[in-house]
Design a protein around this motif. Structure first.
Motif, PDB file in Angstrom:
ATOM      1  N   ALA A 224       0.810  -1.216   0.000  1.00  8.00           N
ATOM      2  CA  ALA A 224       0.000   0.000   0.000  1.00  8.00           C
ATOM      3  C   ALA A 224       0.846   1.271   0.000  1.00  8.00           C
ATOM      4  N   MET A 225       2.144   1.133   0.206  1.00  6.02           N
ATOM      5  CA  MET A 225       3.028   2.290   0.326  1.00  6.02           C
ATOM      6  C   MET A 225       3.559   2.756  -1.025  1.00  6.02           C
ATOM      7  N   GLU A 226       4.017   3.996  -1.071  1.00  8.03           N
ATOM      8  CA  GLU A 226       4.674   4.541  -2.249  1.00  8.03           C
ATOM      9  C   GLU A 226       6.182   4.351  -2.120  1.00  8.03           C
ATOM     10  N   VAL A 227       6.857   4.373  -3.261  1.00  9.47           N
ATOM     11  CA  VAL A 227       8.316   4.260  -3.257  1.00  9.47           C
ATOM     12  C   VAL A 227       8.915   5.438  -2.489  1.00  9.47           C
ATOM     13  N   GLY A 228       9.823   5.139  -1.572  1.00 11.91           N
ATOM     14  CA  GLY A 228      10.454   6.169  -0.759  1.00 11.91           C
ATOM     15  C   GLY A 228       9.753   6.406   0.560  1.00 11.91           C
ATOM     16  N   GLU A 229       8.574   5.827   0.742  1.00 14.02           N
ATOM     17  CA  GLU A 229       7.798   6.041   1.965  1.00 14.02           C
ATOM     18  C   GLU A 229       8.268   5.097   3.078  1.00 14.02           C
ATOM     19  N   THR A 230       8.246   5.585   4.319  1.00 10.63           N
ATOM     20  CA  THR A 230       8.569   4.789   5.497  1.00 10.63           C
ATOM     21  C   THR A 230       7.316   4.649   6.344  1.00 10.63           C
ATOM     22  N   SER A 231       7.037   3.440   6.797  1.00  9.61           N
ATOM     23  CA  SER A 231       5.778   3.158   7.493  1.00  9.61           C
ATOM     24  C   SER A 231       5.829   3.539   8.968  1.00  9.61           C
ATOM     25  N   ASP A 232       4.661   3.618   9.561  1.00 10.96           N
ATOM     26  CA  ASP A 232       4.532   3.606  11.010  1.00 10.96           C
ATOM     27  C   ASP A 232       4.809   2.173  11.462  1.00 10.96           C
ATOM     28  N   PRO A 233       4.997   1.933  12.747  1.00  8.12           N
ATOM     29  CA  PRO A 233       5.231   0.555  13.211  1.00  8.12           C
ATOM     30  C   PRO A 233       4.119  -0.405  12.776  1.00  8.12           C
ATOM     31  N   VAL A 234       4.533  -1.576  12.294  1.00  2.00           N
ATOM     32  CA  VAL A 234       3.599  -2.623  11.848  1.00  2.00           C
ATOM     33  C   VAL A 234       3.847  -3.860  12.705  1.00  2.00           C
ATOM     34  N   LYS A 235       2.822  -4.355  13.356  1.00  6.86           N
ATOM     35  CA  LYS A 235       2.976  -5.510  14.237  1.00  6.86           C
ATOM     36  C   LYS A 235       2.650  -6.802  13.493  1.00  6.86           C
ATOM     37  N   THR A 236       3.533  -7.798  13.622  1.00 10.09           N
ATOM     38  CA  THR A 236       3.294  -9.155  13.115  1.00 10.09           C
ATOM     39  C   THR A 236       3.656 -10.136  14.228  1.00 10.09           C
ATOM     40  N   ASP A 237       3.533 -11.416  13.948  1.00  4.62           N
ATOM     41  CA  ASP A 237       3.911 -12.435  14.940  1.00  4.62           C
ATOM     42  C   ASP A 237       5.403 -12.385  15.264  1.00  4.62           C
ATOM     43  N   TYR A 238       6.186 -11.736  14.399  1.00  5.00           N
ATOM     44  CA  TYR A 238       7.638 -11.683  14.597  1.00  5.00           C
ATOM     45  C   TYR A 238       8.075 -10.500  15.464  1.00  5.00           C
ATOM     46  N   GLY A 239       7.183  -9.541  15.661  1.00 13.10           N
ATOM     47  CA  GLY A 239       7.529  -8.354  16.431  1.00 13.10           C
ATOM     48  C   GLY A 239       6.980  -7.104  15.759  1.00 13.10           C
ATOM     49  N   TYR A 240       7.700  -6.007  15.927  1.00 16.22           N
ATOM     50  CA  TYR A 240       7.288  -4.720  15.359  1.00 16.22           C
ATOM     51  C   TYR A 240       8.262  -4.312  14.242  1.00 16.22           C
ATOM     52  N   HIS A 241       7.705  -3.982  13.079  1.00 18.59           N
ATOM     53  CA  HIS A 241       8.501  -3.617  11.915  1.00 18.59           C
ATOM     54  C   HIS A 241       8.316  -2.139  11.577  1.00 18.59           C
ATOM     55  N   ILE A 242       9.402  -1.519  11.114  1.00 14.59           N
ATOM     56  CA  ILE A 242       9.299  -0.249  10.391  1.00 14.59           C
ATOM     57  C   ILE A 242       9.775  -0.559   8.976  1.00 14.59           C
ATOM     58  N   ILE A 243       8.936  -0.255   8.011  1.00 18.91           N
ATOM     59  CA  ILE A 243       9.186  -0.664   6.619  1.00 18.91           C
ATOM     60  C   ILE A 243       9.501   0.552   5.765  1.00 18.91           C
ATOM     61  N   LYS A 244      10.488   0.407   4.888  1.00 16.19           N
ATOM     62  CA  LYS A 244      10.790   1.446   3.903  1.00 16.19           C
ATOM     63  C   LYS A 244      10.733   0.813   2.515  1.00 16.19           C
ATOM     64  N   VAL A 245       9.833   1.315   1.678  1.00 19.76           N
ATOM     65  CA  VAL A 245       9.710   0.804   0.307  1.00 19.76           C
ATOM     66  C   VAL A 245      10.689   1.549  -0.589  1.00 19.76           C
ATOM     67  N   THR A 246      11.535   0.805  -1.279  1.00 18.69           N
ATOM     68  CA  THR A 246      12.585   1.415  -2.101  1.00 18.69           C
ATOM     69  C   THR A 246      12.341   1.288  -3.610  1.00 18.69           C
ATOM     70  N   ASP A 247      11.434   0.374  -4.019  1.00 15.55           N
ATOM     71  CA  ASP A 247      11.138   0.243  -5.448  1.00 15.55           C
ATOM     72  C   ASP A 247       9.906  -0.629  -5.609  1.00 15.55           C
ATOM     73  N   LYS A 248       9.302  -0.572  -6.793  1.00 20.54           N
ATOM     74  CA  LYS A 248       8.167  -1.425  -7.129  1.00 20.54           C
ATOM     75  C   LYS A 248       8.278  -1.872  -8.583  1.00 20.54           C
ATOM     76  N   GLN A 249       7.757  -3.069  -8.859  1.00 19.39           N
ATOM     77  CA  GLN A 249       7.698  -3.568 -10.232  1.00 19.39           C
ATOM     78  C   GLN A 249       6.272  -4.014 -10.515  1.00 19.39           C
ATOM     79  N   GLU A 250       5.731  -3.558 -11.633  1.00 21.88           N
ATOM     80  CA  GLU A 250       4.369  -3.945 -12.005  1.00 21.88           C
ATOM     81  C   GLU A 250       4.350  -5.392 -12.504  1.00 21.88           C
ATOM     82  N   ALA A 251       3.186  -6.008 -12.406  1.00 20.05           N
ATOM     83  CA  ALA A 251       3.011  -7.362 -12.927  1.00 20.05           C
ATOM     84  C   ALA A 251       3.225  -7.350 -14.446  1.00 20.05           C
ATOM     85  N   LYS A 252       3.832  -8.425 -14.954  1.00 24.12           N
ATOM     86  CA  LYS A 252       4.134  -8.464 -16.389  1.00 24.12           C
ATOM     87  C   LYS A 252       3.875  -9.864 -16.930  1.00 24.12           C
ATOM     88  N   GLU A 253       3.178  -9.951 -18.055  1.00 21.20           N
ATOM     89  CA  GLU A 253       2.910 -11.242 -18.683  1.00 21.20           C
ATOM     90  C   GLU A 253       4.196 -11.814 -19.282  1.00 21.20           C
TER      91      GLU A 253
END
Length: 294
Positions: A224-253
């Motif tokens: 859901a994030m844009e390239v270059g965006e850093t998230s608020d803390p995200v909780k999973t079973d592994y703990g708390y994550h801060i995520i930074k999206v650095t690139d995206k690739q679109e689906a390709k046939e």
């Protein structure tokens, strides 16, 4: 030699247990009467261990060593050169295929090998490839057929490239988030704080991933994030994550033109395995070979 492929990485292995066993029983031959174990007062000597190892691994080890010597001699005869840079490139790719330095080192240790042993195997592998490639032809028809039969593997789903910092509790993740907000460097904070040591030492880098590869909460946030965006803390079973999206690739046939290089590589690897067996049999006829196991 056995040719295996993992992604773009070629893994060449003699059976590791055979290599380790060979090194051990040759190293211990001079002290064969030494006791290495005892059961109810009955001693087991190095001589007995040596005999057992020779019986179990001797024939395979001898065949592997003979094959390697043939490759070395043929490479010298044909003036085949393998550079240190080529060896290092394959070594780096191998380490990556294991999932990083830690897993790679553990695999070497469990097999009784050193990095120098690995580099020697790499050199022999690269010599073999250079000797065999001129004997191999890949046609356009083969490429097209391979593409048609494996088309689904060449389609690319939507991918996200991200880094993360993983910590164990809410207090710690808030501390990291505050430092980021104050201008802290994401990669340096990942190295300092992340409990995911594999990615942490690389600044939190996770590379590209598609759907179904990460924890659901992590994946939802990252896609859901844009390239270059850093998230608020995200909780999973592994703990708390801060995520930074650095690139995206679109689906390709799947596309034959874009897949040709990868298909050639796959076909080359398949043909190398077959051609190696034929080539080695031919060369064994040309050399005067003594093998006590035959």
């Amino acid at each position: 030699m056995k040719f295996l492929k993992s992604g773009r990485t070629y893994l060449w292995t003699s059976v590791i247990a055979v290599i380790a066993a060979a090194g051990f029983f040759f190293a211990t031959a001079d002290s064969s009467a030494e006791t290495i174990a005892e059961v109810g007062g009955t001693k087991i000597t190095k001589d007995e261990l040596y005999d057992s190892l020779v019986e179990t691994y001797g024939a395979d080890t001898a065949a592997s060593l003979i094959a390697d010597k043939i490759v070395e001699k043929e490479a010298a005869k044909e003036k085949v050169k393998v550079t240190d840079e080529e060896i290092q490139e394959e070594l780096d790719a191998t380490i990556e295929s294991y999932g990083g330095e830690e897993a790679y080192t553990a695999a070497l240790e469990s097999g009784g090998m050193t990095e120098e042993d690995m580099k020697k195997d790499i050199k022999i592998y690269l010599q073999t490839v250079k000797l065999l490639e001129p004997r191999i032809e890949i046609t356009d028809e083969e490429i097209s057929t391979y593409f048609d039969e494996n088309k689904e593997t060449f389609a690319t789903s939507e991918q996200v490239e991200a880094s993360h910092i993983l910590v164990g509790d809410e207090e710690k993740v808030n501390e990291v988030a505050a430092k980021l907000a104050a201008g802290g460097d994401f990669a340096e904070l990942a190295k300092e704080y992340s409990t995911d040591t594999t990615s942490g030492k690389n600044g939190g880098e996770l590379g590209f991933f598609g759907t179904g590869e990460m924890a659901a909460e992590f994946e939802t946030a990252a896609f859901a994030m844009e390239v270059g965006e850093t998230s608020d803390p995200v909780k999973t079973d592994y703990g708390y994550h801060i995520i930074k999206v650095t690139d995206k690739q679109e689906a390709k046939e799947a596309n034959l033109k874009d897949s040709t290089a990868e298909i050639k590589e796959a076909l080359m690897q398949e043909k190398l395995s077959t051609e190696y067996t034929t080539w080695l049999e031919e060369k064994q006829e040309e050399y005067d070979i003594y093998n006590s196991f035959e």
